[in-house]
Design a protein around this motif. Structure first.
Motif, PDB file in Angstrom:
ATOM      1  N   LEU A  35     -14.541  -0.378  -4.565  1.00  0.00           N
ATOM      2  CA  LEU A  35     -14.300  -1.169  -3.359  1.00  0.00           C
ATOM      3  C   LEU A  35     -15.250  -2.361  -3.284  1.00  0.00           C
ATOM      4  O   LEU A  35     -14.845  -3.467  -2.890  1.00  0.00           O
ATOM      5  CB  LEU A  35     -14.478  -0.301  -2.117  1.00  0.00           C
ATOM      6  N   GLY A  39     -14.107  -6.301  -3.180  1.00  0.00           N
ATOM      7  CA  GLY A  39     -14.517  -7.238  -2.142  1.00  0.00           C
ATOM      8  C   GLY A  39     -15.153  -8.495  -2.693  1.00  0.00           C
ATOM      9  O   GLY A  39     -14.970  -9.591  -2.155  1.00  0.00           O
ATOM     10  N   LYS A  46      -8.818  -7.357  -1.019  1.00  0.00           N
ATOM     11  CA  LYS A  46      -9.536  -6.418  -0.148  1.00  0.00           C
ATOM     12  C   LYS A  46      -8.978  -6.483   1.272  1.00  0.00           C
ATOM     13  O   LYS A  46      -8.815  -5.447   1.947  1.00  0.00           O
ATOM     14  CB  LYS A  46     -11.031  -6.771  -0.152  1.00  0.00           C
ATOM     15  N   THR A 107      -7.097   2.167  -2.935  1.00  0.00           N
ATOM     16  CA  THR A 107      -8.044   1.638  -3.916  1.00  0.00           C
ATOM     17  C   THR A 107      -7.500   1.799  -5.328  1.00  0.00           C
ATOM     18  O   THR A 107      -7.646   0.903  -6.173  1.00  0.00           O
ATOM     19  CB  THR A 107      -9.410   2.335  -3.782  1.00  0.00           C
TER      20      THR A 107
END
Length: 223
Positions: A35, A39, A46, A107
């Motif tokens: 994650l 980002g 994201k 994800t």
């Protein structure tokens, strides 16, 4: 290829921070690191992931990496306050299984390795697990979105997952076990006709038990 059978314990765990380019573990290990990379490398991706999480988990605003010393884990932001204009962060120990599994599926679908072409196929076992039935249909939209960039295959017994405008006949393969033999194939002619004539939706066809694979020469299921 990457195949996932996600586990909330693995998704919740503290893990070592990964070097860029690594992918989500089979059961969900390294969720925080992946994650974090998403980002940094793809802020738009994201934001898309966070938007889908909000559709799947009531009041969720987004899921983020949380760094604890040399280790990485996750936290989820939720809408708070009487007017819903505030924000409250829940740490990994406080997150429900449904929230963690939803974050894990999203994800897996939107991870940088998949979008960069390093994962040509993603397989996920029952992506709707632990989700509230009212939100399961929204999961299909995320699956369809990710499938524009990499091949996605999921297994499911959920009628609710098919309750979405993005579902098409050609997306679905039916499975039947007859006398110990498993058959997999496109939906048979009878089922296709029912859906084409709008007598039932795909979710209703599945719920009614009439979703069968088109195969030649196998005996009719016993009732």
């Amino acid at each position: 290829m990457a195949f996932y059978e996600l586990d909330s314990t693995a998704l919740r765990a503290l893990g070592k921070q990964l070097l860029p380019g690594r992918q989500l573990g089979t059961t969900g290990h390294f969720l925080g690191s992946v994650l974090g990379e998403l980002g940094r490398e793809d802020p738009v991706g994201k934001e898309r992931l966070d938007s889908y999480l909000g559709a799947l988990v009531p009041n969720a605003l987004g899921v983020d990496e949380r760094v604890e010393g040399r280790y990485s884990t996750v936290q989820v932001r939720f809408r708070a306050g009487t007017a819903g204009d505030g924000e409250e962060v829940f740490l990994r120990e406080s997150l429900s299984e449904g929230t963690l599994l939803a974050a894990g599926v999203l994800t897996a679908l939107f991870q940088p390795a998949a979008f960069a072409g390093r994962i040509p196929l993603i397989g996920i076992e029952e992506p709707e697990t632990a989700l509230h039935p009212a939100g399961v249909g929204a999961m299909y939209e995320a699956l369809d979105d990710a499938a524009q960039r990499t091949q996605v295959i999921v297994t499911s017994q959920s009628s609710e997952l098919l309750d979405n405008e993005y579902v098409k006949l050609e997306h679905v393969r039916a499975v039947a076990n007859v006398d110990g033999v498993t058959y997999v194939g496109e939906i048979d002619a009878a089922g296709r006709t029912i859906v084409d004539k709008e007598l039932m939706t795909l979710s209703e066809l599945h719920r009614s038990g009439q979703m069968l694979p088109a195969q030649v020469g196998y005996p009719a299921p016993k009732h």
